[in-house]
Design a protein around this motif. Structure first.
Motif, PDB file in Angstrom:
ATOM      1  N   ASP A 119      -0.400   9.447  -0.932  1.00 40.80           N
ATOM      2  CA  ASP A 119      -1.962   9.608  -0.954  1.00 40.80           C
ATOM      3  C   ASP A 119      -2.372   8.152  -0.189  1.00 40.80           C
ATOM      4  N   PHE A 120      -2.335   7.936   1.087  1.00 40.04           N
ATOM      5  CA  PHE A 120      -2.683   6.734   1.607  1.00 40.04           C
ATOM      6  C   PHE A 120      -4.142   6.687   1.602  1.00 40.04           C
ATOM      7  N   PRO A 121      -4.810   5.531   1.074  1.00 46.38           N
ATOM      8  CA  PRO A 121      -6.491   5.419   1.084  1.00 46.38           C
ATOM      9  C   PRO A 121      -7.018   5.578   2.321  1.00 46.38           C
ATOM     10  N   PHE A 122      -6.121   5.091   3.512  1.00 45.56           N
ATOM     11  CA  PHE A 122      -6.924   5.381   4.974  1.00 45.56           C
ATOM     12  C   PHE A 122      -6.613   6.388   5.367  1.00 45.56           C
ATOM     13  N   MET A 123      -5.984   7.627   4.941  1.00 48.41           N
ATOM     14  CA  MET A 123      -5.808   8.904   5.506  1.00 48.41           C
ATOM     15  C   MET A 123      -6.537   9.971   4.897  1.00 48.41           C
ATOM     16  N   GLY A 124      -6.905  11.052   5.474  1.00 47.98           N
ATOM     17  CA  GLY A 124      -7.572  12.160   4.970  1.00 47.98           C
ATOM     18  C   GLY A 124      -6.907  13.173   4.499  1.00 47.98           C
ATOM     19  N   VAL A 177       0.839  -1.198   0.070  1.00 43.93           N
ATOM     20  CA  VAL A 177       0.009  -0.017  -0.044  1.00 43.93           C
ATOM     21  C   VAL A 177       0.822   1.315   0.112  1.00 43.93           C
ATOM     22  N   PHE A 178       1.990   1.139   0.970  1.00 43.05           N
ATOM     23  CA  PHE A 178       2.813   2.290   0.709  1.00 43.05           C
ATOM     24  C   PHE A 178       3.401   2.737  -0.181  1.00 43.05           C
ATOM     25  N   PHE A 179       3.956   1.800  -0.816  1.00 42.29           N
ATOM     26  CA  PHE A 179       4.941   2.170  -2.479  1.00 42.29           C
ATOM     27  C   PHE A 179       3.877   2.403  -3.567  1.00 42.29           C
ATOM     28  N   SER A 180       2.681   1.612  -3.356  1.00 41.92           N
ATOM     29  CA  SER A 180       1.584   2.118  -4.615  1.00 41.92           C
ATOM     30  C   SER A 180       1.197   3.127  -4.309  1.00 41.92           C
ATOM     31  N   SER A 181       1.037   3.954  -3.213  1.00 41.65           N
ATOM     32  CA  SER A 181       0.413   5.220  -2.737  1.00 41.65           C
ATOM     33  C   SER A 181       1.356   6.455  -2.590  1.00 41.65           C
ATOM     34  N   ARG A 182       2.713   6.070  -3.102  1.00 45.64           N
ATOM     35  CA  ARG A 182       3.774   6.742  -2.636  1.00 45.64           C
ATOM     36  C   ARG A 182       4.506   7.076  -4.265  1.00 45.64           C
ATOM     37  N   PRO A 195      -7.494  17.511   2.141  1.00 43.34           N
ATOM     38  CA  PRO A 195      -6.538  18.481   1.884  1.00 43.34           C
ATOM     39  C   PRO A 195      -5.088  18.408   1.252  1.00 43.34           C
ATOM     40  N   PHE A 196      -4.680  18.892   0.384  1.00 43.07           N
ATOM     41  CA  PHE A 196      -3.573  18.884  -0.530  1.00 43.07           C
ATOM     42  C   PHE A 196      -2.470  19.642   0.430  1.00 43.07           C
ATOM     43  N   ILE A 197      -1.351  18.991   1.160  1.00 44.47           N
ATOM     44  CA  ILE A 197      -0.654  19.473   1.970  1.00 44.47           C
ATOM     45  C   ILE A 197       0.825  19.354   1.444  1.00 44.47           C
ATOM     46  N   ILE A 198       1.563  20.542   1.415  1.00 41.42           N
ATOM     47  CA  ILE A 198       2.883  20.493   0.801  1.00 41.42           C
ATOM     48  C   ILE A 198       4.077  20.901   1.944  1.00 41.42           C
ATOM     49  N   GLN A 199       5.056  19.955   2.118  1.00 40.89           N
ATOM     50  CA  GLN A 199       6.084  20.207   3.386  1.00 40.89           C
ATOM     51  C   GLN A 199       7.369  20.876   2.548  1.00 40.89           C
ATOM     52  N   SER A 200       7.790  21.747   2.905  1.00 43.44           N
ATOM     53  CA  SER A 200       9.207  22.726   2.164  1.00 43.44           C
ATOM     54  C   SER A 200       9.751  22.967   3.320  1.00 43.44           C
ATOM     55  N   GLY A 201      10.645  22.108   4.006  1.00 39.21           N
ATOM     56  CA  GLY A 201      11.469  22.542   5.028  1.00 39.21           C
ATOM     57  C   GLY A 201      10.533  22.981   6.534  1.00 39.21           C
ATOM     58  N   THR A 202      10.454  24.131   6.748  1.00 40.38           N
ATOM     59  CA  THR A 202       9.742  24.479   8.020  1.00 40.38           C
ATOM     60  C   THR A 202       8.267  24.896   7.457  1.00 40.38           C
ATOM     61  N   MET A 203       8.130  25.096   6.022  1.00 39.57           N
ATOM     62  CA  MET A 203       7.050  25.665   5.664  1.00 39.57           C
ATOM     63  C   MET A 203       6.094  24.541   5.158  1.00 39.57           C
ATOM     64  N   GLU A 204       4.731  24.792   5.448  1.00 38.86           N
ATOM     65  CA  GLU A 204       3.670  23.821   4.984  1.00 38.86           C
ATOM     66  C   GLU A 204       2.692  24.772   4.579  1.00 38.86           C
ATOM     67  N   THR A 205       2.007  24.215   3.193  1.00 36.66           N
ATOM     68  CA  THR A 205       1.095  24.890   2.388  1.00 36.66           C
ATOM     69  C   THR A 205      -0.079  23.800   2.188  1.00 36.66           C
TER      70      THR A 205
END
Length: 316
Positions: free
Chosen positions: A133-138, A96-101, A159-169
């Motif tokens: 995008d894990f199927p069991f996570m929101g 699941v991890f590799f198919s979702s990553r 929600p679409f969440i992007i991590q860039s260093g300390t910044m989260e969009t």
């Protein structure tokens, strides 16, 4: 089995040289009497009671050892089953991890990709994007190093969440450009929709709408300005557009686009602020010629054309 064979087998059994098959054969024969008189032709020098005693002790010992093995097997078997279940579950989770990553890299040239959720992403040179995008996570979670322009597929439930260093969009469905190269100012520019930007280090939260840009530079407080959003993602079309950017920052952009190292002989040149536009077909020589002309600078190529040295009085 003849008496001679029995005598020979008994002797081998007692001195430990009998094979597993021979031991099993003799034991089956021994237990077949079930209390009836057991007559064995003794090896030379053996007394009957001694032989019977030795055989019984030996066989009983093996029987007890077999019982202990059974008990051990019975005890171990549940652990084996638990281990098997653990391995199956682990394999399933890894699948699941590799198919979702999904991992995407852009080296010298920009790259366009479509994510599993249908979102479109343009990756600039020297950029890495990891999408999960894990199927069991929101949520849809990403990690970005470099620069990318996103056109996000709308999904209010994820929600679409992007991590860039300390910044989260965080967005639901919108279009925006993020510039997050290590060691360079962080900048995010919104084309349409609305995004939430949070600096996890300072807990600063900023909401951005179209044609707004927030920039973090040199550990200074964030700067929010109104901009022409299309300038921020002109690179997706192969163009170079700089709006009030330092010569030092522009030099890093040129390095990624043309794979050429830029050295400032006069360090003050790095601070000169520039606004300029170059078409897709512009050569590195043409770009450097114009940049130097408007900044009172000169440039020279190394013998192998891999390095450009900038010098001159600069903008002062």
């Amino acid at each position: 089995m003849t008496k001679e064979q029995l005598a020979d087998l008994t002797a081998k059994y007692l001195d430990g040289t009998a094979t597993a098959t021979e031991r099993k054969l003799l034991e089956q024969w021994y237990y077949s009497f079930e209390g009836r008189e057991l007559v064995v032709e003794l090896p030379e020098g053996e007394e009957e009671h001694e032989l019977a005693g030795r055989m019984k002790a030996k066989i009983d010992e093996r029987k007890a050892e077999g019982s202990r093995r059974k008990r051990i097997v019975m005890q171990v078997r549940p652990y084996r089953m638990a281990a098997a279940i653990f391995l199956v579950v682990t394999a399933a989770l890894l699948s699941v991890f590799f198919s979702s990553r999904q991992v995407y890299n852009a080296q010298q040239q920009p790259r366009f990709v479509v994510l599993k959720d249908g979102s479109k992403v343009w990756l600039n040179s020297a950029t890495k994007l990891v999408y999960t995008d894990f199927p069991f996570m929101g949520e849809r979670r990403l990690s970005l190093t470099g620069e990318a322009y996103f056109d996000v597929a709308r999904n209010p439930d994820k929600p679409f969440i992007i991590q860039s260093g300390t910044m989260e969009t965080q967005v639901l469905g919108t279009a925006f450009n993020i510039k997050a190269y290590p060691g360079e100012p962080f900048a995010i520019t919104v084309t349409n929709g609305k995004i939430k930007l949070e600096d996890k280090k300072t807990k600063t939260v900023t909401f951005l709408t179209p044609n707004k840009q927030v920039k973090y530079a040199n550990q200074q407080p964030p700067v929010l300005v109104a901009v022409k959003a299309d300038v921020a993602y002109a690179w997706t079309k192969g163009q170079l557009e700089f709006s009030d950017q330092s010569f030092g920052e522009i030099a890093r952009t040129i390095n990624r686009k043309y794979n050429v190292n830029i050295v400032f002989a006069n360090k003050s040149l790095e601070q000169c602020m520039i606004t300029a536009t170059f078409e897709k077909e512009s050569s590195v020589s043409r770009v450097m010629e114009l940049l130097c002309k408007i900044n009172n600078a000169t440039y020279t190529f190394s013998a192998d054309s891999s390095t450009i040295t900038l010098d001159g009085k600069g903008c002062q």
